[in-house]
Design a protein around this motif. Structure first.
Motif, PDB file in Angstrom:
ATOM      1  N   PHE A 244       9.361   4.646  -5.268  1.00  0.00           N
ATOM      2  CA  PHE A 244      10.302   5.806  -5.598  1.00  0.00           C
ATOM      3  C   PHE A 244      11.296   6.595  -4.932  1.00  0.00           C
ATOM      4  O   PHE A 244      11.416   6.166  -3.740  1.00  0.00           O
ATOM      5  CB  PHE A 244       8.848   7.224  -5.800  1.00  0.00           C
ATOM      6  N   ALA A 245      12.013   7.038  -5.474  1.00  0.00           N
ATOM      7  CA  ALA A 245      13.311   7.790  -4.855  1.00  0.00           C
ATOM      8  C   ALA A 245      13.392   9.266  -6.192  1.00  0.00           C
ATOM      9  O   ALA A 245      12.836   9.086  -6.883  1.00  0.00           O
ATOM     10  CB  ALA A 245      14.450   7.129  -5.558  1.00  0.00           C
ATOM     11  N   TYR A 246      13.875  10.195  -4.572  1.00  0.00           N
ATOM     12  CA  TYR A 246      13.751  11.978  -5.475  1.00  0.00           C
ATOM     13  C   TYR A 246      15.714  11.784  -4.937  1.00  0.00           C
ATOM     14  O   TYR A 246      15.948  11.875  -4.126  1.00  0.00           O
ATOM     15  CB  TYR A 246      12.598  12.099  -4.970  1.00  0.00           C
TER      16      TYR A 246
ATOM     17  N   THR B  34      14.018  17.966 -10.173  1.00  0.00           N
ATOM     18  CA  THR B  34      14.485  16.483  -9.129  1.00  0.00           C
ATOM     19  C   THR B  34      14.076  15.071  -9.889  1.00  0.00           C
ATOM     20  O   THR B  34      13.039  15.268 -11.133  1.00  0.00           O
ATOM     21  CB  THR B  34      12.606  16.713  -8.571  1.00  0.00           C
ATOM     22  N   ARG B  35      14.758  14.420 -10.058  1.00  0.00           N
ATOM     23  CA  ARG B  35      14.800  12.737 -10.828  1.00  0.00           C
ATOM     24  C   ARG B  35      13.941  11.816 -10.309  1.00  0.00           C
ATOM     25  O   ARG B  35      14.437  11.596  -8.596  1.00  0.00           O
ATOM     26  CB  ARG B  35      16.794  12.732 -11.014  1.00  0.00           C
ATOM     27  N   VAL B  36      12.953  11.700 -10.474  1.00  0.00           N
ATOM     28  CA  VAL B  36      11.893  10.921 -10.311  1.00  0.00           C
ATOM     29  C   VAL B  36      12.514   9.799 -11.089  1.00  0.00           C
ATOM     30  O   VAL B  36      12.345   9.002 -11.570  1.00  0.00           O
ATOM     31  CB  VAL B  36      10.292  11.225 -10.049  1.00  0.00           C
ATOM     32  N   GLY B  37      12.607   8.566  -9.282  1.00  0.00           N
ATOM     33  CA  GLY B  37      12.750   7.820  -9.983  1.00  0.00           C
ATOM     34  C   GLY B  37      12.466   6.044  -9.495  1.00  0.00           C
ATOM     35  O   GLY B  37      11.701   6.230  -8.425  1.00  0.00           O
ATOM     36  N   LEU B  38      11.514   5.077  -9.947  1.00  0.00           N
ATOM     37  CA  LEU B  38      10.356   4.161  -9.775  1.00  0.00           C
ATOM     38  C   LEU B  38      11.850   3.178 -10.565  1.00  0.00           C
ATOM     39  O   LEU B  38      11.638   2.847 -11.546  1.00  0.00           O
ATOM     40  CB  LEU B  38       9.369   4.498 -10.897  1.00  0.00           C
ATOM     41  N   THR B  39      10.802   1.928  -9.260  1.00  0.00           N
ATOM     42  CA  THR B  39      11.111   1.199  -9.853  1.00  0.00           C
ATOM     43  C   THR B  39       9.956  -0.003  -8.997  1.00  0.00           C
ATOM     44  O   THR B  39       9.608  -0.246  -7.588  1.00  0.00           O
ATOM     45  CB  THR B  39      12.343   0.240  -8.484  1.00  0.00           C
ATOM     46  N   PRO B  40       9.056  -0.701 -10.038  1.00  0.00           N
ATOM     47  CA  PRO B  40       8.168  -1.451  -9.723  1.00  0.00           C
ATOM     48  C   PRO B  40       8.346  -2.778  -9.343  1.00  0.00           C
ATOM     49  O   PRO B  40       9.276  -3.681  -9.595  1.00  0.00           O
ATOM     50  CB  PRO B  40       7.017  -1.911 -11.301  1.00  0.00           C
ATOM     51  N   VAL B  41       7.825  -3.632  -8.039  1.00  0.00           N
ATOM     52  CA  VAL B  41       8.651  -4.860  -7.170  1.00  0.00           C
ATOM     53  C   VAL B  41       7.133  -5.806  -6.824  1.00  0.00           C
ATOM     54  O   VAL B  41       6.436  -4.711  -6.692  1.00  0.00           O
ATOM     55  CB  VAL B  41       8.977  -4.121  -6.273  1.00  0.00           C
ATOM     56  N   GLY B  42       7.950  -6.718  -7.337  1.00  0.00           N
ATOM     57  CA  GLY B  42       6.949  -7.386  -6.219  1.00  0.00           C
ATOM     58  C   GLY B  42       6.773  -8.018  -4.855  1.00  0.00           C
ATOM     59  O   GLY B  42       7.723  -8.304  -4.363  1.00  0.00           O
ATOM     60  N   THR B  43       6.280  -7.319  -3.983  1.00  0.00           N
ATOM     61  CA  THR B  43       6.107  -7.439  -2.549  1.00  0.00           C
ATOM     62  C   THR B  43       6.592  -8.816  -2.261  1.00  0.00           C
ATOM     63  O   THR B  43       6.813  -8.931  -1.271  1.00  0.00           O
ATOM     64  CB  THR B  43       4.621  -6.478  -1.935  1.00  0.00           C
ATOM     65  N   GLN B  44       5.656 -10.532  -2.760  1.00  0.00           N
ATOM     66  CA  GLN B  44       6.009 -11.437  -2.240  1.00  0.00           C
ATOM     67  C   GLN B  44       7.132 -11.916  -3.089  1.00  0.00           C
ATOM     68  O   GLN B  44       7.229 -12.670  -2.942  1.00  0.00           O
ATOM     69  CB  GLN B  44       4.970 -11.874  -3.151  1.00  0.00           C
ATOM     70  N   ALA B  45       8.218 -11.055  -3.501  1.00  0.00           N
ATOM     71  CA  ALA B  45       8.991 -11.884  -4.273  1.00  0.00           C
ATOM     72  C   ALA B  45      10.545 -10.724  -3.823  1.00  0.00           C
ATOM     73  O   ALA B  45      11.456 -11.261  -4.633  1.00  0.00           O
ATOM     74  CB  ALA B  45       9.060 -11.749  -5.964  1.00  0.00           C
ATOM     75  N   ASP B  46      10.432 -11.106  -2.667  1.00  0.00           N
ATOM     76  CA  ASP B  46      11.903 -10.272  -1.606  1.00  0.00           C
ATOM     77  C   ASP B  46      12.332  -9.039  -2.612  1.00  0.00           C
ATOM     78  O   ASP B  46      13.386  -8.665  -3.040  1.00  0.00           O
ATOM     79  CB  ASP B  46      12.254 -11.300  -2.043  1.00  0.00           C
ATOM     80  N   GLY B  47      10.903  -8.124  -3.278  1.00  0.00           N
ATOM     81  CA  GLY B  47      11.122  -6.915  -4.265  1.00  0.00           C
ATOM     82  C   GLY B  47      12.129  -6.640  -5.354  1.00  0.00           C
ATOM     83  O   GLY B  47      12.667  -5.556  -5.755  1.00  0.00           O
ATOM     84  N   ILE B  48      12.068  -8.013  -5.457  1.00  0.00           N
ATOM     85  CA  ILE B  48      12.461  -8.335  -7.253  1.00  0.00           C
ATOM     86  C   ILE B  48      11.507  -7.097  -8.274  1.00  0.00           C
ATOM     87  O   ILE B  48      10.655  -7.380  -8.387  1.00  0.00           O
ATOM     88  CB  ILE B  48      12.518  -9.522  -7.059  1.00  0.00           C
ATOM     89  N   PRO B  49      12.841  -6.944  -8.892  1.00  0.00           N
ATOM     90  CA  PRO B  49      12.054  -5.203  -9.500  1.00  0.00           C
ATOM     91  C   PRO B  49      11.820  -6.279 -10.914  1.00  0.00           C
ATOM     92  O   PRO B  49      11.115  -7.175 -11.072  1.00  0.00           O
ATOM     93  CB  PRO B  49      12.843  -5.120 -10.305  1.00  0.00           C
ATOM     94  N   LEU B  50       9.733  -5.737 -11.225  1.00  0.00           N
ATOM     95  CA  LEU B  50       9.002  -6.536 -11.792  1.00  0.00           C
ATOM     96  C   LEU B  50       9.259  -5.998 -14.048  1.00  0.00           C
ATOM     97  O   LEU B  50      10.183  -4.814 -13.444  1.00  0.00           O
ATOM     98  CB  LEU B  50       7.497  -5.917 -11.662  1.00  0.00           C
ATOM     99  N   GLU B  51       9.366  -6.785 -14.473  1.00  0.00           N
ATOM    100  CA  GLU B  51       8.979  -7.103 -15.364  1.00  0.00           C
ATOM    101  C   GLU B  51       7.429  -6.398 -16.406  1.00  0.00           C
ATOM    102  O   GLU B  51       6.459  -6.590 -15.448  1.00  0.00           O
ATOM    103  CB  GLU B  51       9.155  -7.857 -16.650  1.00  0.00           C
TER     104      GLU B  51
END
Length: 234
Positions: A9-11, A22-39
Motif C-alpha cells: 500500500f502507498a498513500y 488520499t490516493r491509495v495505491g495497491l500493488t499485489p505481489v508474490g512474496t516468494q518471487a522478489d516482489g513481482i506484481p501479480l496478475e
C-alpha cells in the motif's frame, strides 16, 4: 498460498489526514518471487474489492481501485481520525481468493467509539426496509420491502455480478467474510460462513430502481451452525 502473497500500500499525501482526498495505491505481489506484481483475475466484475472500515466498525466503504500502470489506485477520503482497517479482497490469476488486511492511522478529530451488545436485524433508508430472519444460521432470509410492499429478489438490479453483496466482520477478531446471497423462491437467502461465535457487523448492498442501497446490522452468533439447538442463535 496466502502466506506467499502480499499487497503493498502507498498513500499520497502521507501521513493520512481525515477529510482530505488520499490516493491509495495497491500493488499485489508474490512474496516468494522478489516482489513481482501479480496478475489478478476479475471477480464479480472487479479485480480488487477494497473494504475500508473504522476500527470500531461504525464506518464502512466498498471501493474498487482501478489499474494504473503496475499498481491499482483509488481516491478516498477518510471521514474522521483514528485507526482504519483495509481489507483487500483479490484472486491471483489461476490461484485461490486471498484477503490481505492492513491497519492505518488517520490524523484528525476522532469520534466516540461505537459499542455493540445485541442484534440489530431491521434497517430502513429512504422508504426501503430490509429485515434479516436469523432463525437458521445456515440460511438467513433477507426480506426487502418498499412502502410496506414486498420486493421480490428478481426485481433487484445486478450489482457487481450478483443480486446483493454482504460483508460480515467479527467485532472482536475482525475476521472478514464477503458472501453473496442466493435466490430461492424469489427471496434472498444468505448461506452464511460464520467460523466463530460473537457479534458481527453486517453490511448488505443491493441495487433497486437504479439506486445503490447500503444497510448495516448487528448479528449475534451464540452457536455455530450444527452445534446444538439446530444451529439457531438468539
Amino acid at each position: 498460498m496466502e502466506n506467499s502473497i502480499d499487497v503493498l500500500f502507498a498513500y499520497k499525501p502521507h501521513p493520512l489526514k481525515a477529510q482530505e482526498i488520499t490516493r491509495v495505491g495497491l500493488t499485489p505481489v508474490g512474496t516468494q518471487a522478489d516482489g513481482i506484481p501479480l496478475e489478478l483475475e476479475e471477480v464479480h466484475t472487479k479485480d480488487i474489492h477494497l473494504i475500508i472500515v473504522s476500527e470500531d466498525l461504525s464506518f464502512f466503504a466498498h471501493e474498487h481501485p482501478e489499474k494504473t500502470g503496475k499498481e491499482y489506485t483509488v481516491d478516498f477520503s477518510f471521514p474522521f481520525g483514528g485507526k482504519f482497517l483495509l481489507y483487500c479482497d483479490i484472486k491471483p490469476l489461476n490461484g485461490s481468493p486471498v484477503v490481505i488486511r492492513k491497519t492505518v492511522d488517520v490524523a484528525g478529530d476522532k469520534r466516540d467509539v461505537q459499542l455493540y451488545q445485541q442484534n440489530v436485524l431491521s434497517k430502513a433508508v429512504d422508504g426501503v426496509s430490509v429485515q434479516l430472519d436469523v432463525q437458521d444460521l445456515n440460511s438467513i432470509r433477507v426480506s426487502v420491502k418498499q412502502a410496506e410492499a414486498a420486493i421480490p429478489a428478481s426485481s433487484l438490479g445486478d450489482f457487481l455480478g450478483a443480486k446483493a453483496h454482504v460483508v460480515m466482520i467479527n467485532v472482536d477478531t475482525k475476521e472478514y467474510l464477503h458472501v453473496h446471497p442466493m435466490v430461492h423462491d424469489d427471496v434472498l437467502v444468505l448461506h452464511s460462513a460464520f467460523t466463530a461465535t460473537g457479534l458481527y457487523r453486517v453490511w448488505i448492498q443491493f441495487l433497486l430502481n437504479g439506486l445503490l442501497y447500503t444497510l448495516d446490522y448487528v448479528v449475534q452468533v451464540a452457536e455455530l451452525p450444527g452445534q446444538g439447538h439446530h444451529g439457531h442463535y438468539h
